[in-house]
Design a protein around this motif. Structure first.
Motif, short mmCIF file in Angstrom:
data_model
loop_
_atom_site.label_atom_id
_atom_site.label_comp_id
_atom_site.label_asym_id
_atom_site.label_seq_id
_atom_site.Cartn_x
_atom_site.Cartn_y
_atom_site.Cartn_z
N LEU A 33 -24.59 -53.56 -0.19
CA LEU A 33 -24.35 -52.97 1.12
C LEU A 33 -23.27 -51.90 0.98
CD1 LEU A 33 -24.27 -56.19 3.32
CD2 LEU A 33 -26.21 -54.68 2.84
N TYR A 34 -23.25 -50.97 1.91
CA TYR A 34 -22.25 -49.90 1.82
C TYR A 34 -21.78 -49.49 3.20
CZ TYR A 34 -26.13 -46.73 2.94
OH TYR A 34 -27.19 -46.10 3.54
N CYS A 35 -20.60 -48.89 3.23
CA CYS A 35 -20.09 -48.28 4.45
C CYS A 35 -19.58 -46.89 4.07
CB CYS A 35 -19.00 -49.12 5.10
SG CYS A 35 -17.50 -49.25 4.13
N ARG A 53 -15.96 -41.23 1.63
CA ARG A 53 -16.08 -42.28 0.60
C ARG A 53 -17.18 -43.24 1.03
NH1 ARG A 53 -11.26 -46.19 0.32
NH2 ARG A 53 -12.22 -46.79 2.26
N VAL A 54 -18.05 -43.57 0.09
CA VAL A 54 -19.07 -44.59 0.32
C VAL A 54 -18.65 -45.79 -0.52
CG1 VAL A 54 -21.50 -45.18 0.17
CG2 VAL A 54 -20.82 -42.82 0.66
N LEU A 55 -18.33 -46.89 0.15
CA LEU A 55 -17.86 -48.09 -0.52
C LEU A 55 -18.98 -49.11 -0.58
CD1 LEU A 55 -15.23 -49.14 -1.77
CD2 LEU A 55 -14.71 -50.19 0.43
N TRP A 56 -19.33 -49.50 -1.80
CA TRP A 56 -20.43 -50.44 -2.06
C TRP A 56 -19.87 -51.81 -2.41
CZ3 TRP A 56 -25.62 -48.98 -2.05
CH2 TRP A 56 -25.86 -47.61 -1.96
N SER A 57 -20.58 -52.86 -2.00
CA SER A 57 -20.21 -54.22 -2.37
C SER A 57 -21.41 -55.14 -2.18
CB SER A 57 -19.03 -54.72 -1.53
OG SER A 57 -19.41 -54.80 -0.18
N ILE A 58 -21.26 -56.37 -2.67
CA ILE A 58 -22.30 -57.39 -2.49
C ILE A 58 -21.64 -58.60 -1.81
CG2 ILE A 58 -24.06 -58.81 -3.60
CD1 ILE A 58 -24.01 -56.91 -5.96
N PRO A 59 -21.49 -58.54 -0.49
CA PRO A 59 -20.93 -59.70 0.20
C PRO A 59 -21.96 -60.83 0.28
CG PRO A 59 -21.52 -58.01 1.77
CD PRO A 59 -21.78 -57.45 0.41
N THR A 60 -21.48 -62.05 0.28
CA THR A 60 -22.36 -63.21 0.43
C THR A 60 -21.82 -64.09 1.55
OG1 THR A 60 -21.13 -64.55 -1.16
CG2 THR A 60 -22.94 -63.19 -2.04
N PRO A 64 -17.64 -63.54 2.01
CA PRO A 64 -17.92 -62.34 2.80
C PRO A 64 -17.03 -61.15 2.44
CG PRO A 64 -16.82 -64.00 4.12
CD PRO A 64 -17.12 -64.62 2.80
N ILE A 65 -15.87 -61.43 1.86
CA ILE A 65 -15.01 -60.36 1.36
C ILE A 65 -15.19 -60.32 -0.15
CG2 ILE A 65 -12.66 -59.50 1.16
CD1 ILE A 65 -12.04 -61.03 3.76
N PRO A 66 -15.92 -59.33 -0.66
CA PRO A 66 -16.24 -59.32 -2.08
C PRO A 66 -15.01 -59.07 -2.96
CG PRO A 66 -17.04 -57.34 -1.00
CD PRO A 66 -16.47 -58.21 0.06
N ALA A 70 -17.52 -50.83 -5.48
CA ALA A 70 -17.73 -49.57 -6.20
C ALA A 70 -17.69 -48.45 -5.14
CB ALA A 70 -19.08 -49.57 -6.91
N ALA A 71 -17.17 -47.30 -5.52
CA ALA A 71 -17.05 -46.20 -4.56
C ALA A 71 -17.71 -44.94 -5.10
CB ALA A 71 -15.59 -45.92 -4.25
N VAL A 72 -18.32 -44.20 -4.19
CA VAL A 72 -18.88 -42.89 -4.48
C VAL A 72 -18.25 -41.94 -3.48
CG1 VAL A 72 -20.98 -41.49 -4.60
CG2 VAL A 72 -21.07 -43.91 -5.22
N TYR A 73 -17.78 -40.79 -3.96
CA TYR A 73 -17.10 -39.84 -3.09
C TYR A 73 -17.97 -38.60 -2.89
CZ TYR A 73 -13.02 -42.74 -3.66
OH TYR A 73 -12.16 -43.80 -3.65
#
Length: 94
Positions: A33-35, A53-60, A64-66, A70-73
Motif C-alpha cells: 500500500l502507499y500514500c 513522496r510516495v511511501l510504500w509499506s505492507i501493513p497487516t 498495522p504500523i509496519p 520504502a519511498a519514491v520521490y
C-alpha cells in the motif's frame, strides 16, 4: 499513457492525482500500500518545483504500523517562461 496537466491547470492536488494515476501503471504486489505526500514547493527564477513522496509499506492486521517502508520521490517542474497552456512545459522526474 497518462494525460498530464498543463501548467495552467496544475494544482498540488492535481499533481497528487496524476502521480497516483502513474503509479497505477506499475506492476507490484497487491499487499503493498502507499500514500502520496506533498513535501514542498521550490521557487526558482525560471520554474517552480513541486516535490512529492510516495511511501510504500505492507501493513497487516497484526502489525498495522509496519516496521519497514520504502519511498519514491517525484519532482514536478513547471516552467515560468514557456506558455502555460503547452503540455511540454511540465517535466516529471520520478
Amino acid at each position: 499513457n497518462i494525460s498530464w496537466a498543463t501548467c495552467n491547470d496544475f494544482t498540488i492536488e492535481k499533481g497528487k492525482d496524476q502521480i497516483n494515476e502513474y503509479i497505477k501503471t506499475w506492476q507490484y504486489e497487491s499487499n503493498w500500500l502507499y500514500c502520496i505526500d506533498f513535501l514542498k514547493e521550490d521557487d526558482h527564477p525560471y520554474n517552480k518545483l513541486y516535490r512529492y513522496r510516495v511511501l510504500w509499506s505492507i501493513p497487516t492486521r497484526r502489525k498495522p504500523i509496519p516496521r519497514a517502508t520504502a519511498a519514491v520521490y517525484f519532482t514536478i517542474c513547471l516552467s515560468e517562461i514557456k506558455p502555460k497552456v503547452s503540455y511540454d512545459v511540465i517535466q516529471y522526474y520520478p
